[in-house]
Write a protein that holds these residues in place. Sequence first.
Motif, PDB file in Angstrom:
ATOM      1  N   TRP A  55      23.401 -36.308 -17.681  1.00  0.00           N
ATOM      2  CA  TRP A  55      22.060 -36.673 -17.198  1.00  0.00           C
ATOM      3  C   TRP A  55      20.973 -36.187 -18.153  1.00  0.00           C
ATOM      4  O   TRP A  55      19.842 -35.963 -17.734  1.00  0.00           O
ATOM      5  N   GLY A 115      20.237 -26.277 -17.792  1.00  0.00           N
ATOM      6  CA  GLY A 115      19.775 -26.295 -16.406  1.00  0.00           C
ATOM      7  C   GLY A 115      20.220 -25.053 -15.647  1.00  0.00           C
ATOM      8  O   GLY A 115      19.476 -24.518 -14.818  1.00  0.00           O
ATOM      9  N   SER A 116      21.438 -24.597 -15.919  1.00  0.00           N
ATOM     10  CA  SER A 116      21.944 -23.408 -15.218  1.00  0.00           C
ATOM     11  C   SER A 116      21.090 -22.178 -15.554  1.00  0.00           C
ATOM     12  O   SER A 116      20.707 -21.414 -14.665  1.00  0.00           O
TER      13      SER A 116
HETATM   14  C1  LIG Z   1      20.121 -30.720 -10.595  1.00  0.00           C
HETATM   15  C2  LIG Z   1      20.851 -29.947 -11.647  1.00  0.00           C
HETATM   16  N1  LIG Z   1      20.498 -28.668 -11.858  1.00  0.00           N
HETATM   17  C3  LIG Z   1      21.140 -27.916 -12.798  1.00  0.00           C
HETATM   18  C4  LIG Z   1      22.148 -28.452 -13.567  1.00  0.00           C
HETATM   19  C5  LIG Z   1      22.841 -27.568 -14.572  1.00  0.00           C
HETATM   20  O1  LIG Z   1      22.492 -27.916 -15.847  1.00  0.00           O
HETATM   21  P1  LIG Z   1      23.389 -27.479 -17.103  1.00  0.00           P
HETATM   22  O2  LIG Z   1      24.657 -28.253 -17.010  1.00  0.00           O
HETATM   23  O3  LIG Z   1      22.520 -27.878 -18.270  1.00  0.00           O
HETATM   24  O4  LIG Z   1      23.602 -25.999 -17.023  1.00  0.00           O
HETATM   25  C6  LIG Z   1      22.523 -29.795 -13.407  1.00  0.00           C
HETATM   26  C7  LIG Z   1      23.590 -30.368 -14.243  1.00  0.00           C
HETATM   27  O5  LIG Z   1      24.094 -31.445 -14.019  1.00  0.00           O
HETATM   28  C8  LIG Z   1      21.875 -30.569 -12.406  1.00  0.00           C
HETATM   29  O6  LIG Z   1      22.229 -31.840 -12.159  1.00  0.00           O
END
Ligand SMILES: Cc1ncc(COP(=O)(O)O)c(C=O)c1O
Length: 253
Positions: A55, A115-116
């Motif tokens: 995404w 995102g994490s």
């Molecule tokens: C809504 C949402 N938040 C956080 C994340 C985590 O992001 P990342 O995979 O970059 O750590 C995702 C990943 O798909 C997500 O969809």
Amino acid sequence: MTHDIQALDRAHYLHPFSDFKALGEEGSRVIVSAEGVYIVDDQGNRILDGMAGLWCVNLGYGREELVDAATRQLRELPYYNSFFKTTHPPAVKLAETLCRLAPAHINRVFFTGSGSEANDTVLRMVRRYWALKGRPDKQLVIARENAYHGSTVAGMSLGGMAPMHAQGGPLVPGICHIRQPYWFGEADGQDPEAFGRECAAALEEKILDLGEERVAAFIAEPVQGAGGRSFPRELLAGGQGGARQVRCPAGGR
Ligand SMILES: Cc1ncc(COP(=O)(O)O)c(C=O)c1O
């Protein structure tokens, strides 16, 4: 070539969100290039990348202007941190641009690598914010069942995915989950509007239950992602009302 890469992959590369038995038996899918909205595997198959990376490839693949900008920046200043009152012009300009595009009340940016990490940071930040405001007891965070907020310890604690919680040992404390607005699976034929209002009311009920003075924040995906996306059927070709959930394979992906 495929077999060499797959063998090395099997031997050395730990993948997130993967069934290792199946990976070992079937071998990994090897992606070698991409252009626009398509990825290409090592068999020459051109695949529509409906997930846009994870995404996150919102601008598409192969954008020369991005290659040029990255190359220029790698030559000039490939890295520096922003701890201890240090900054650098591209980061400042990007922060300013994002604030200009965002709703008016969003006027500062904290950069992270994923995102994490962003959600880990936001959890620390919101708790610190209330402590500095003289309200150290305002620490609880409300999230939703089946939400996905990342795969670090705080990310998966904020998320509401039961299989991830079951894997992870003790979760970060002080996070409560309320029901998801999952009309397709949980409304039992109820009017969508009424169901939506009921799910929204669940948030208010939880705040009242916990006590407003203890609740620091509510976190939710504006559009649910990994937990499955529910579309009104009229948005899908040939649909006739109602809603349809699109669920991704194992691991919610
Ligand atoms: C809504 C949402 N938040 C956080 C994340 C985590 O992001 P990342 O995979 O970059 O750590 C995702 C990943 O798909 C997500 O969809």
